[in-house]
Design a protein around this motif. Structure first.
Motif, PDB file in Angstrom:
ATOM      1  N   LEU A 967      49.845  78.249  55.800  1.00  0.00           N
ATOM      2  CA  LEU A 967      50.077  76.818  55.659  1.00  0.00           C
ATOM      3  C   LEU A 967      49.540  76.038  56.853  1.00  0.00           C
ATOM      4  O   LEU A 967      48.847  75.032  56.700  1.00  0.00           O
ATOM      5  CB  LEU A 967      51.573  76.558  55.496  1.00  0.00           C
ATOM      6  CG  LEU A 967      51.977  75.128  55.150  1.00  0.00           C
ATOM      7  CD1 LEU A 967      51.571  74.808  53.721  1.00  0.00           C
ATOM      8  CD2 LEU A 967      53.470  74.931  55.341  1.00  0.00           C
ATOM      9  N   ALA A 968      49.858  76.518  58.054  1.00  0.00           N
ATOM     10  CA  ALA A 968      49.513  75.752  59.252  1.00  0.00           C
ATOM     11  C   ALA A 968      48.056  75.912  59.650  1.00  0.00           C
ATOM     12  O   ALA A 968      47.466  74.976  60.208  1.00  0.00           O
ATOM     13  CB  ALA A 968      50.408  76.185  60.409  1.00  0.00           C
ATOM     14  N   GLY A 969      47.460  77.068  59.386  1.00  0.00           N
ATOM     15  CA  GLY A 969      46.090  77.304  59.821  1.00  0.00           C
ATOM     16  C   GLY A 969      45.099  76.296  59.270  1.00  0.00           C
ATOM     17  O   GLY A 969      44.407  75.598  60.047  1.00  0.00           O
ATOM     18  N   PRO A 970      44.978  76.155  57.934  1.00  0.00           N
ATOM     19  CA  PRO A 970      44.045  75.154  57.402  1.00  0.00           C
ATOM     20  C   PRO A 970      44.389  73.735  57.835  1.00  0.00           C
ATOM     21  O   PRO A 970      43.495  72.925  58.060  1.00  0.00           O
ATOM     22  CB  PRO A 970      44.195  75.321  55.883  1.00  0.00           C
ATOM     23  CG  PRO A 970      44.714  76.712  55.694  1.00  0.00           C
ATOM     24  CD  PRO A 970      45.594  76.970  56.880  1.00  0.00           C
ATOM     25  N   ALA A 971      45.696  73.443  57.957  1.00  0.00           N
ATOM     26  CA  ALA A 971      46.083  72.099  58.379  1.00  0.00           C
ATOM     27  C   ALA A 971      45.648  71.824  59.810  1.00  0.00           C
ATOM     28  O   ALA A 971      45.155  70.733  60.131  1.00  0.00           O
ATOM     29  CB  ALA A 971      47.597  71.941  58.248  1.00  0.00           C
ATOM     30  N   LEU A 972      45.819  72.795  60.687  1.00  0.00           N
ATOM     31  CA  LEU A 972      45.399  72.629  62.078  1.00  0.00           C
ATOM     32  C   LEU A 972      43.896  72.446  62.164  1.00  0.00           C
ATOM     33  O   LEU A 972      43.403  71.585  62.912  1.00  0.00           O
ATOM     34  CB  LEU A 972      45.836  73.848  62.896  1.00  0.00           C
ATOM     35  CG  LEU A 972      45.374  73.878  64.357  1.00  0.00           C
ATOM     36  CD1 LEU A 972      45.944  72.684  65.120  1.00  0.00           C
ATOM     37  CD2 LEU A 972      45.771  75.186  65.018  1.00  0.00           C
ATOM     38  N   GLU A 973      43.168  73.230  61.424  1.00  0.00           N
ATOM     39  CA  GLU A 973      41.705  73.114  61.443  1.00  0.00           C
ATOM     40  C   GLU A 973      41.254  71.747  60.959  1.00  0.00           C
ATOM     41  O   GLU A 973      40.390  71.100  61.569  1.00  0.00           O
ATOM     42  CB  GLU A 973      41.090  74.209  60.573  1.00  0.00           C
ATOM     43  CG  GLU A 973      39.572  74.192  60.575  1.00  0.00           C
ATOM     44  CD  GLU A 973      38.998  75.252  59.665  1.00  0.00           C
ATOM     45  OE1 GLU A 973      37.783  75.193  59.385  1.00  0.00           O
ATOM     46  OE2 GLU A 973      39.746  76.151  59.230  1.00  0.00           O
ATOM     47  N   ALA A 974      41.858  71.286  59.830  1.00  0.00           N
ATOM     48  CA  ALA A 974      41.485  69.977  59.293  1.00  0.00           C
ATOM     49  C   ALA A 974      41.858  68.858  60.257  1.00  0.00           C
ATOM     50  O   ALA A 974      41.098  67.903  60.443  1.00  0.00           O
ATOM     51  CB  ALA A 974      42.160  69.760  57.941  1.00  0.00           C
ATOM     52  N   LEU A 975      43.026  68.976  60.879  1.00  0.00           N
ATOM     53  CA  LEU A 975      43.473  67.945  61.801  1.00  0.00           C
ATOM     54  C   LEU A 975      42.588  67.895  63.048  1.00  0.00           C
ATOM     55  O   LEU A 975      42.156  66.822  63.485  1.00  0.00           O
ATOM     56  CB  LEU A 975      44.925  68.206  62.196  1.00  0.00           C
ATOM     57  CG  LEU A 975      45.554  67.229  63.182  1.00  0.00           C
ATOM     58  CD1 LEU A 975      45.488  65.809  62.636  1.00  0.00           C
ATOM     59  CD2 LEU A 975      46.989  67.629  63.477  1.00  0.00           C
ATOM     60  N   ALA A 976      42.306  69.040  63.640  1.00  0.00           N
ATOM     61  CA  ALA A 976      41.464  69.085  64.836  1.00  0.00           C
ATOM     62  C   ALA A 976      40.056  68.606  64.538  1.00  0.00           C
ATOM     63  O   ALA A 976      39.417  67.938  65.357  1.00  0.00           O
ATOM     64  CB  ALA A 976      41.435  70.509  65.392  1.00  0.00           C
ATOM     65  N   ALA A 977      39.569  68.948  63.334  1.00  0.00           N
ATOM     66  CA  ALA A 977      38.213  68.524  62.970  1.00  0.00           C
ATOM     67  C   ALA A 977      38.117  67.014  62.842  1.00  0.00           C
ATOM     68  O   ALA A 977      37.062  66.424  63.101  1.00  0.00           O
ATOM     69  CB  ALA A 977      37.802  69.185  61.656  1.00  0.00           C
ATOM     70  N   GLY A 978      39.227  66.371  62.441  1.00  0.00           N
ATOM     71  CA  GLY A 978      39.200  64.925  62.291  1.00  0.00           C
ATOM     72  C   GLY A 978      39.363  64.162  63.581  1.00  0.00           C
ATOM     73  O   GLY A 978      39.184  62.948  63.611  1.00  0.00           O
ATOM     74  N   CYS A 979      39.709  64.845  64.649  1.00  0.00           N
ATOM     75  CA  CYS A 979      39.881  64.188  65.949  1.00  0.00           C
ATOM     76  C   CYS A 979      38.551  64.118  66.693  1.00  0.00           C
ATOM     77  O   CYS A 979      37.614  64.864  66.390  1.00  0.00           O
ATOM     78  CB  CYS A 979      40.902  64.959  66.787  1.00  0.00           C
ATOM     79  SG  CYS A 979      42.588  64.859  66.138  1.00  0.00           S
ATOM     80  N   PRO A 980      38.455  63.247  67.688  1.00  0.00           N
ATOM     81  CA  PRO A 980      37.194  63.119  68.438  1.00  0.00           C
ATOM     82  C   PRO A 980      36.809  64.425  69.118  1.00  0.00           C
ATOM     83  O   PRO A 980      37.653  65.251  69.463  1.00  0.00           O
ATOM     84  CB  PRO A 980      37.510  62.030  69.475  1.00  0.00           C
ATOM     85  CG  PRO A 980      38.669  61.278  68.889  1.00  0.00           C
ATOM     86  CD  PRO A 980      39.468  62.277  68.126  1.00  0.00           C
ATOM     87  N   TRP A 981      35.505  64.593  69.265  1.00  0.00           N
ATOM     88  CA  TRP A 981      34.969  65.748  69.998  1.00  0.00           C
ATOM     89  C   TRP A 981      35.406  65.644  71.463  1.00  0.00           C
ATOM     90  O   TRP A 981      35.427  64.550  72.003  1.00  0.00           O
ATOM     91  CB  TRP A 981      33.447  65.732  69.872  1.00  0.00           C
ATOM     92  CG  TRP A 981      32.782  66.960  70.403  1.00  0.00           C
ATOM     93  CD1 TRP A 981      32.315  67.168  71.656  1.00  0.00           C
ATOM     94  CD2 TRP A 981      32.532  68.155  69.680  1.00  0.00           C
ATOM     95  NE1 TRP A 981      31.783  68.406  71.776  1.00  0.00           N
ATOM     96  CE2 TRP A 981      31.897  69.051  70.566  1.00  0.00           C
ATOM     97  CE3 TRP A 981      32.780  68.581  68.384  1.00  0.00           C
ATOM     98  CZ2 TRP A 981      31.495  70.329  70.201  1.00  0.00           C
ATOM     99  CZ3 TRP A 981      32.373  69.841  68.011  1.00  0.00           C
ATOM    100  CH2 TRP A 981      31.754  70.708  68.916  1.00  0.00           C
ATOM    101  N   PRO A 982      35.819  66.694  72.165  1.00  0.00           N
ATOM    102  CA  PRO A 982      35.762  68.097  71.749  1.00  0.00           C
ATOM    103  C   PRO A 982      37.128  68.682  71.376  1.00  0.00           C
ATOM    104  O   PRO A 982      37.468  69.762  71.845  1.00  0.00           O
ATOM    105  CB  PRO A 982      35.209  68.764  72.990  1.00  0.00           C
ATOM    106  CG  PRO A 982      35.886  68.001  74.109  1.00  0.00           C
ATOM    107  CD  PRO A 982      36.090  66.597  73.625  1.00  0.00           C
ATOM    108  N   CYS A 983      37.914  67.963  70.574  1.00  0.00           N
ATOM    109  CA  CYS A 983      39.248  68.480  70.231  1.00  0.00           C
ATOM    110  C   CYS A 983      39.158  69.831  69.532  1.00  0.00           C
ATOM    111  O   CYS A 983      39.937  70.750  69.829  1.00  0.00           O
ATOM    112  CB  CYS A 983      39.979  67.476  69.350  1.00  0.00           C
ATOM    113  SG  CYS A 983      40.529  65.995  70.237  1.00  0.00           S
ATOM    114  N   MET A 984      38.198  69.946  68.603  1.00  0.00           N
ATOM    115  CA  MET A 984      38.111  71.206  67.863  1.00  0.00           C
ATOM    116  C   MET A 984      37.726  72.375  68.765  1.00  0.00           C
ATOM    117  O   MET A 984      38.328  73.449  68.668  1.00  0.00           O
ATOM    118  CB  MET A 984      37.121  71.065  66.707  1.00  0.00           C
ATOM    119  CG  MET A 984      37.088  72.277  65.790  1.00  0.00           C
ATOM    120  SD  MET A 984      38.691  72.573  65.001  1.00  0.00           S
ATOM    121  CE  MET A 984      38.436  74.201  64.310  1.00  0.00           C
TER     122      MET A 984
END
Length: 1302
Positions: A967-984
């Protein structure tokens, strides 16, 4: 008919005729005299009244040969309308042909001489009245059920009726009416027998004449069919009036099988007649003067599928099936929920490609099998990832693809049974697809490089090969141990045999069983099969038997049905055992019965109410232990992906919602203790069901997609309401997947709520939570009032989470303290229903996050508290994720320093992660220096994201935490990807420290984020996809182009233990759904396609040969091989572009057709170099035509079976109106004239050849406008468009046929 002119003139004409008969006047002189008389009386010629007068005079008082000569001269001198005269004569002669055989003979002679004149001058104004009169006489409009109001329509119906009358007369004369399907005449209403003087009648002579007349009538039918103009007119009847044509051909078949007169014919044989009416016959044209799309396709349609020793390298003919590879690989995206089954998507795609590639079904099936085999081979030696893909890929190969073929073969069988032509363009012979599948599977064994089995299925492949060995003659199983080495070919064949697509004769194919292998030994039958045999014989479910049934898949539907019955009717222990068995190997590796396993599991999640149940609470409470077993078993992403592939997401959601509603309302003291020993609570069952339900829609998508842009991202329409809407449509539709499955499997127990419509309003608790979910996304949290029940729950939860913090007395919700009290001992939390707790969770997280932001909670305390909350009620994790995601998107929280003191630090490997991301991008041809340049500031993250990532890394990577990670893995990836670089990269660095074995996967996930922040990176990636596929230059992936260069060989390692370069196609498929402004892709894909065409011409053909190529025809001329290669590459480029647009969603396809392409043609473009301009412009036009129509076919389907086909008419109408307006010069096009010419002719030619049924959906006037515009370019194509347009354009087509005299 009555004559309404002055009786004097017609009395004069009648007297002239009688006098000419008496004096035996030359018919020519009679015709001249009558013409002079009528002209002097100002009578318009040809005259209807004269035709009525002559017919009334001759039949039957003056029926002699001399008067028939007057009729012929009247036709020759155009004194009478030919169609009216033949209509009047046929009504009198054909019913009396037996008593008046001479008249019938003369009628046919007259018809034979003047048949070609029947189609002349059909546009004459005076003909309108004549046509109306003939229509009333013969009742054409009534009998054909098509108004004969247009001249062209009238001509088609009149000629068809004349030929049909001759056919009925011949059938009647030979006494064959009883052999016809309907056993009644359409045209001959009655047969009249006239009394003639016996002295004037020679009975023997009359019989001979009657027999000769029958032969002549059949000869005349053949001559009509062999006449080009009349054949083309009748071809219109076949295309536009299929029901009438079908009846006509059925009568012809009776003639072919039973007629003795046909066999006496000197000019026609039964075989010739059958060939003339065959549906393979098309309109015959003059020699084509211009090159159009058919030639473009012919030159690329040479040779069979290229033999592949690897993953299909090179831009060869086999690359034309590249869209299948893309569809299959796209289905492997585990972050995406698919509502439509992969079976439906693949079926539609294969139909489309079969039509556009103009191939046999054998080649089409082979293309699909090879694409599925490549899909498996790309995962042979993968990097370590959280969720392995190999099992899903094997399910695609061995379950989904056979179901696609089963659907196509059954579709053909149904169509043939109903006598409906289901193929695109050409009728299939009975069993053609089935025979092509057999031939295809025999050829599949030649592709050995694709058949090497992954290690996990070697045993199953060996067993399949050993089973085949049992059928080899001369093998004695009792005396000879069987040692066989199998491969994927054996598993594919076994899957087809199990589904009755093949019979066991396949085991005897040459070289199917290669022979013994010393390395691998397989016992037949396997030990697990004995477990199923024992189970079917009635053995009780002992632990040993259960283990055997769980570890080996069922082999038949009967076995699964018995397990399902035990799960519904058995004891509590048996229910648990049955659920465990269903979710074992039968789900994961039971490829031959996987769709049934999925069905039974989904049904079992919504079990029926027991007959003896009388409690007040929901009956689901009594199934708690069994339901929990099912939920735990199917929640892993690789398992739930199987449900996605089979398209049962809506049904699964409908089964999960009642579980959530019931168990979410239970208090935590409702517990069960199954015999397995664990303590099961209502929280546990609810949380497992709720988390699985949330995985079925994109709840973890960054909320920013709800507030940015006008068009939602691909797939973002998935909501509970939408899922239930789709589910309910399946329930009520007679074509639903469940009804079809029940027809195939004889599953008839549909008495439960599973077969009834379900609505969100039926689940009030879920509905309240979902509204709160939407409100949390839309705006900052508000509405918590002190003293309310929700506030009290918030206080209790905060106390539970932060009970170890001492010295703080004030409530966090007041903005001051970290806890409502210290508490002593272990706090078990509030004893409330799960739904009540979930309502309070957003306020709890908001209070805790606020306290941390103001320094009243340390980061460690915050994360520990959140983890305690998630441990207390695992379902609360979803609400925590939703809240944190929403707060990050609002951008109101400060960034926190990831320094390793307060928050975990990524410094140990952040630079290395960024370097690896740059390396991945460089390998795909993407270079964004500004993204990585000059960043020396310390790593920071928004507070909600920092809290979320810190929370995730507190969990262990083990089986117990799997549900959390899912549950948390895809959500974390999607959330970090939507934040400014270099959050991901920061998040990826933190997680690589946590899970070193997932390093490469995490780095790859980080590389995808680049494309969300930089449009130029997306454009570069697009160009790399085209460059790699078309072999325009060497890359680190492959220098051979084709599928291998586009999709690579999967996530594996090279000899230096470094990850292989990521193929550009793989990267694109993993990022396109996250692109916020998907609409900008339209222009970029069109631009990339046109640049690719130019590069193909400039790089692929030597400059000194370009002029020769421009002048050469598409035949075996100088430079043919190079030109053919270039054309193949152009077609592959167009198919790649079409696939990429199609993946972007229906809205993207519609906007391409309605906005992008018209704008592109209107705008002025920079012309290529003079030397190459003609070739580039022409090929560019063909490429755009192929691209746009293929894209539309993928999106809307080539037939009406696709749910999206209802949107096709509007899109097609709009685009053809644009083309018609440009051809009418109402719109000026700015592109190269050769490009526009090639586009229009190519687009129309493709529609006529590949999707002719589309044209009947378009307004007939639009088609006529396009046809008129095409005439000065290509008369044949102009006519083909009208022919394919159906009954609406039949008249215009007939007029064009008669005008150009085809």
């Amino acid at each position: 008919m009555e004559v309404n002119l002055s009786p004097t003139i017609w009395e004069t004409v009648l007297e002239l005729t009688k006098l000419a008969e008496t004096k035996c006047t030359d018919p020519t002189l009679w015709a001249i005299e009558v013409s002079t008389t009528l002209n002097s009386a100002a009578v318009d010629l040809p005259s209807q009244e004269l035709a009525n007068l002559l017919v009334a005079h001759i039949f039957w008082d003056h029926n002699v040969s001399s008067t028939w000569k007057f009729l012929e001269k009247a036709l020759c001198f155009r004194l009478v309308p030919n169609v009216l005269l033949f209509a009047l004569i046929s009504l009198r002669v054909i019913p009396n042909r037996r008593s008046q055989p001479a008249a019938y003979r003369l009628y046919m002679e007259l018809l034979k001489r003047h048949a070609t004149e029947l189609t002349s001058d059909i546009k004459s104004s005076c003909n309108q009245m004549i046509n109306s009169t003939v229509d009333k006489i013969l009742q054409l409009s009534k009998l054909f059920d098509v108004p004969a109001s247009e001249p062209g329509v009238f001509v088609v119906e009149f000629i068809f009726s004349i030929v049909w009358q001759l056919l009925e007369a011949s059938i009647d004369d030979e006494g064959l009416l009883a052999f016809t399907p309907d056993k009644e005449f359409k045209w001959i209403l009655e047969t009249r027998y006239m009394d003639l003087d016996s002295h004037d009648k020679n009975t023997s002579h009359q019989k001979r004449l009657q027999s000769a007349n029958t032969v002549m009538a059949i000869d005349l039918i053949g001559q009509f069919l062999q006449n080009k103009v009349i054949f083309n007119i009748l071809h219109l009847a076949r295309k536009s009036m299929p029901a009438n044509w079908r009846r006509f051909t059925q009568w012809i078949q009776v003639l072919v099988l039973k007629s003795t007169a046909l066999r006496k014919s000197q000019v026609l044989t039964p075989e010739t007649l059958v060939q003339l009416i065959a549906d393979t016959q098309e309109i015959t044209y003059k020699k084509c003067k211009t090159l159009h799309m058919q030639k473009f396709n012919e030159v690329t349609m040479y040779g069979p599928l290229a033999s592949s020793s690897s993953l299909c390298h090179g831009t060869s003919y086999s690359s034309l099936w590249l869209p299948l590879d893309l569809v299959l690989e796209d289905a492997m995206d585990l972050s995406q929920v698919h509502v439509t089954s992969a079976i439906d998507i693949l079926t539609g795609s294969l139909k489309t490609l079969q039509a556009f590639n103009d191939t046999s079904w054998k080649d089409s099936f082979l293309g699909l099998w090879m694409a599925a085999l490549r899909l498996v081979q790309r995962e042979r030696d993968p990097i370590e990832v959280p969720v392995p893909h190999l099992g899903t890929r094997l399910s695609m190969l061995l379950s989904i693809v056979p179901l696609v073929l089963d659907h196509l073969i059954k579709e053909e069988e149904i169509a043939l049974t109903a006598k409906i032509d289901c193929s695109i363009g050409k009728e299939q012979s009975p069993g053609k697809r089935s025979r092509d599948l057999v031939s295809c599977l025999q050829s599949l064994g030649d592709y050995e490089a694709l058949l090497n089995p992954p290690e996990s299925v070697i045993s199953a492949a060996n067993q399949a090969a050993a089973k085949a060995m049992m059928y080899v003659p001369g093998i004695n199983l009792e005396d000879t141990p069987i040692n066989c080495s199998g491969n994927l070919h054996h598993l594919v064949v076994e899957a087809c045999i199990t589904r009755n697509l093949l019979d066991t004769s396949a085991y005897l194919w040459p070289s199917y069983v290669k022979g013994p292998s010393e390395q691998i030994s397989v016992s037949v039958p396997p030990a697990q099969a004995l477990g199923w045999s024992s189970f079917m014989r009635g053995s009780p479910l002992s632990p040993l038997l259960i283990d055997a049934l769980v570890s080996s898949p069922a082999s038949s539907l009967a076995e699964l049905k018995k397990v399902y019955e035990i799960a519904v009717q058995g004891s509590d222990d048996d229910k648990i055992a049955a659920a465990t068995i269903l979710c074992g190997a039968s789900l994961v590796r039971g490829w031959n019965i996987q769709e049934h396993t999925v069905y039974f599991i989904t049904r079992l999640l919504c079990p029926p109410v027991p007959a003896d149940y009388s409690g007040n609470e929901s009956h689901l409470i009594h199934y708690a232990a069994m339901l929990n077993v099912l939920l735990l078993a199917i929640t892993p992403v690789d398992c739930v992906q199987i449900f996605f592939l089979h398209g049962v997401v809506p049904q699964l959601a409908g089964s999960l919602m009642p579980i959530c509603e019931v168990f979410g309302a239970c208090l935590p003291n409702v517990r069960w203790t199954p015999t397995t020993g664990e303590d099961l609570s209502a929280y546990t069952v609810f949380s497992n069901a709720f988390q699985l339900l949330l995985m079925l829609w994109r709840f973890n998508s960054p909320p920013i997609e709800h507030v940015l842009g006008d068009v939602p991202r691909v797939g973002s329409q998935l909501t509970p309401e939408y899922l239930l809407l789709v589910r309910n449509s399946h329930v009520v539709s007679s074509e639903s997947i469940w009804n079809e499955k029940n027809k195939r499997t004889s599953v008839t127990d549909l008495g439960s709520s599973f077969s009834k419509p379900v609505y969100v309003a039926s689940f009030p608790k879920l509905k309240v939570w979902y509204r709160q979910h939407l409100a949390c996304i839309a705006s900052p949290l508000s509405g918590l009032v002190h003293g309310t029940p929700v506030h009290q729950i918030v206080e209790e939860l905060l106390h539970m989470m932060f009970k170890k913090i001492s010295g703080e007395k004030q409530s966090m919700t007041s903005g001051c303290s970290a806890s409502s009290g210290t508490g002593e001992g272990t706090c078990l939390g509030p004893k409330l229903a799960a739904w009540d707790i979930l309502e309070a969770v957003p306020f709890v997280v908001d209070a805790a996050l606020t306290a941390c932001a103001h320094g009243r909670l340390s980061p460690r305390e915050l994360c520990t508290g959140l983890k305690d909350l998630a441990d207390f009620l695992p379902a609360s994790l979803a609400t925590i994720v939703i809240y944190l995601s929403a707060e990050v998107s609002r951008g109101v929280w400060k960034h926190v320093l990831m320094n390793g003191v307060d928050w975990p630090s990524p410094a140990a490997n952040l630079s290395n992660v960024e370097e690896q991301i740059k390396k991945i991008l460089a390998a795909t041809g993407v270079d964004i220096p500004s993204l990585f340049a000059g960043r020396n500031s310390p790593a920071t993250l928004p507070l909600p994201l920092a809290a979320f990532v810190s929370l995730t890394i507190t969990y262990k990577i083990d089986r117990a935490s799997q549900h959390f990670l899912n549950l948390a893995g895809p959500a974390l990836e999607a959330l970090a990807a939507g934040c400014p670089w270099p959050c991901m990269p920061i998040v990826a660095s933190l997680w690589t420290q946590k899970a070193k074995r997932w390093r490469d996967f995490l780095v790859f996930s980080g590389s995808r984020t680049v494309f969300l922040h930089n449009k130029d990176a997306v454009v570069q990636l697009l160009k790399s996809c085209f460059t790699a596929t078309l072999e325009l230059k060497s890359t680190s992936i492959s220098s051979n182009g084709g599928v291998g260069a586009l999709l690579g060989h999967g996530f594996g390692y090279n000899l230096d233990s470094e990850i292989n370069p990521i193929a550009p196609g793989i990267l694109y498929l993993r990022i396109y759904r996250s692109i916020r402004d998907i609409m900008f892709m339209r222009e970029e894909i069109v631009s990339a396609l046109m640049q690719s065409v130019s590069a193909i011409v400039c790089n692929g053909l030597p400059r000194h040969r370009l002029e020769k190529q421009k002048k050469a025809k598409f035949g075996m001329s100088y430079g043919h091989v190079s030109l053919a290669t270039a054309l193949t590459k152009v077609k592959v480029a167009a198919s790649l572009a079409a696939s990429l647009i199609w993946f972007g969603g229906l809205a993207l396809v519609q906007s391409l057709v309605k906005e992008t392409l018209p704008s592109w043609f209107i705008c002025v473009h920079r012309a290529p170099h003079d030397e190459e301009s003609g070739v580039v412009a022409t090929l560019g036009g063909y490429a755009l035509a192929y691209f746009s129509l293929l894209c539309g076919s993928f999106a809307f389907g080539v037939d009406s079976s696709s749910p999206t086909s209802k949107h096709r008419r509007k899109m097609l109408q709009y685009h053809l109106e644009f083309i018609a307006s440009a051809l009418d010069r109402k719109i000026s096009v700015g592109c190269h004239p050769a490009t526009w010419h090639a586009y229009v002719t190519g687009y129309v030619s493709l529609m006529v050849r590949c999707v002719p049924t589309w044209l009947s959906e378009v307004d007939a006037e639009v088609l006529k406008r396009v046809s008129r515009g095409l005439r000065h370019w290509n008369e044949e194509l102009s006519l083909s468009l009208l022919v394919a347009g159906g009954v609406g354009t039949m008249g215009a087509a007939a007029e064009l046929i008669t005008e150009i005299r085809l």
